[in-house]
Design an enzyme around this catalytic site. Structure first.
Site, PDB file in Angstrom:
ATOM      1  N   GLU A  35      35.044  49.469  36.057  1.00  0.00           N
ATOM      2  CA  GLU A  35      36.108  49.142  35.096  1.00  0.00           C
ATOM      3  C   GLU A  35      35.520  48.893  33.712  1.00  0.00           C
ATOM      4  O   GLU A  35      34.458  48.274  33.590  1.00  0.00           O
ATOM      5  CB  GLU A  35      36.816  47.858  35.572  1.00  0.00           C
ATOM      6  N   HIS A  37      34.464  47.273  30.403  1.00  0.00           N
ATOM      7  CA  HIS A  37      34.166  45.881  30.038  1.00  0.00           C
ATOM      8  C   HIS A  37      33.707  45.807  28.583  1.00  0.00           C
ATOM      9  O   HIS A  37      32.643  45.247  28.271  1.00  0.00           O
ATOM     10  CB  HIS A  37      33.095  45.292  30.968  1.00  0.00           C
ATOM     11  N   ASP A  46      31.701  44.135  37.471  1.00  0.00           N
ATOM     12  CA  ASP A  46      32.310  43.414  38.605  1.00  0.00           C
ATOM     13  C   ASP A  46      31.538  43.663  39.903  1.00  0.00           C
ATOM     14  O   ASP A  46      31.499  42.792  40.787  1.00  0.00           O
ATOM     15  CB  ASP A  46      33.781  43.824  38.776  1.00  0.00           C
ATOM     16  N   HIS A 121      36.377  41.361  41.030  1.00  0.00           N
ATOM     17  CA  HIS A 121      37.346  42.064  40.152  1.00  0.00           C
ATOM     18  C   HIS A 121      38.710  41.394  40.292  1.00  0.00           C
ATOM     19  O   HIS A 121      39.269  41.326  41.398  1.00  0.00           O
ATOM     20  CB  HIS A 121      37.389  43.531  40.586  1.00  0.00           C
ATOM     21  N   GLU A 123      41.847  42.011  39.719  1.00  0.00           N
ATOM     22  CA  GLU A 123      43.016  42.666  40.320  1.00  0.00           C
ATOM     23  C   GLU A 123      42.847  42.940  41.816  1.00  0.00           C
ATOM     24  O   GLU A 123      43.802  43.305  42.496  1.00  0.00           O
ATOM     25  CB  GLU A 123      43.330  43.971  39.576  1.00  0.00           C
ATOM     26  N   HIS A 174      37.858  38.449  30.725  1.00  0.00           N
ATOM     27  CA  HIS A 174      37.413  39.815  30.985  1.00  0.00           C
ATOM     28  C   HIS A 174      36.470  40.271  29.880  1.00  0.00           C
ATOM     29  O   HIS A 174      36.872  40.386  28.724  1.00  0.00           O
ATOM     30  CB  HIS A 174      38.620  40.749  31.066  1.00  0.00           C
ATOM     31  N   GLU A 179      31.475  36.432  31.854  1.00  0.00           N
ATOM     32  CA  GLU A 179      30.897  37.678  32.390  1.00  0.00           C
ATOM     33  C   GLU A 179      29.700  38.121  31.555  1.00  0.00           C
ATOM     34  O   GLU A 179      28.690  38.592  32.095  1.00  0.00           O
ATOM     35  CB  GLU A 179      31.952  38.786  32.442  1.00  0.00           C
TER      36      GLU A 179
HETATM   37 ZN   LIG Z   1      35.017  41.932  35.179  1.00  0.00          ZN
END
Ligand SMILES: [Zn+2]
Length: 272
Positions: A35, A37, A46, A121, A123, A174, A179
């Site tokens: 994904e 970032h 993730d 992650h 979601e 995010h 992170e």
């Molecule tokens: Zn992430």
């Protein structure tokens, strides 16, 4: 650099030895994503984080890791920036649930003691829980203990208040401070110096269409990266590992710390 302690990789065992090797041991399964970032972090964040937590947890418990699942649920605008950014690979929720349930079901043929699922992650979480619940309802988890969590769910509120002033909420973290710091600690070679801040993080629990990604993110970053450091990443990593170990070993952390009943009372699982 000295290698970080890791549990053993189940996939490196032979078929002839796997049954006896894993009997009664913990098996830790990292589930991540591919994904966007932001401009400063790789698509693999993730997965890298879920794998790092899983490896260390397996090491502490003398258990094994299974190969990470690195393509999972889609990215949403208010939590992952959404699909307007190239490079996000995903499958639909029904597919993810079925894939995870069937994969976990194949694992249950091995005589391990506990399956510990570490999610990286945002979601993915409801789909992982639904897949595991389906497995249990199917009767495939008989005699097994299963514990699944997203790494951020184990961070104590008091730790956050102390270490991350102005915390925007996990949905908005995010590619932000936490992170970025974890990646600076674990994989600094994958972090660039372009670290945008987004000073108006999105609200949690809202879906928008159409969404203006230039407003809801800053180049795919949903909150602030300012203050990111490898030192903060290391403190956060160690905090989560110790929370995970006490959750798994003693059932500690199943309840929020300020809701926990006095010793001897309540529903906290007792060690037999
Ligand atoms: Zn992430």
């Amino acid at each position: 650099m000295t290698p970080r302690p890791q549990g053993r990789d189940l996939a490196e065992l032979s078929s002839a030895s796997v049954v006896e090797e894993v009997r009664g041991r913990d098996v830790v399964w990292p589930i991540g994503a591919t994904e966007q970032h932001g401009p400063h972090l790789p698509l693999s964040v993730d997965t890298v984080l879920a794998e790092a937590f899983a490896g260390r947890i397996a090491h502490e418990l003398g258990g094994f890791t299974v190969p990470a699942q690195s393509i999972a649920a889609r990215s949403l605008p208010q939590s992952g920036g959404g699909l307007a950014f190239p490079g996000t690979l995903y499958a639909g929720g029904e597919t993810v649930i079925r894939f995870l349930r069937e994969t976990a079901q194949s694992m249950t043929r091995l005589p391990f003691g506990r399956l510990i699922v570490v999610n990286g992650h945002f979601e993915n979480e409801p789909f992982i829980f639904e897949a595991l619940d389906g497995l249990c309802r199917h009767g495939s988890a008989e005699g097994k203990e299963i514990i699944a969590f997203s790494w951020w769910s184990l961070v104590e509120d008091s730790w956050l208040r102390d270490q991350v002033p102005g915390f925007p909420g996990w949905h908005a973290e995010h590619a932000g401070l936490t992170e970025t710091s974890l990646m600076l600690h674990l994989r600094p070679d994958l972090v660039s110096d372009l670290r945008p801040d987004h000073d108006r993080p999105p609200r949690a629990g809202v879906y928008l269409h159409p969404v203006d990604v230039a407003r809801s993110t800053n180049q795919g970053v949903l909150s602030s990266t300012s203050g990111s450091s490898a030192a903060l990443g290391e403190r956060l990593f160690e905090h989560i590992v110790s929370q995970a170990i006490s959750l798994v070993r003693e059932g500690e952390g199943l309840l929020r710390s300020n809701d926990r009943p006095a010793a001897g009372g309540g529903n906290v699982r007792q060690e037999s």
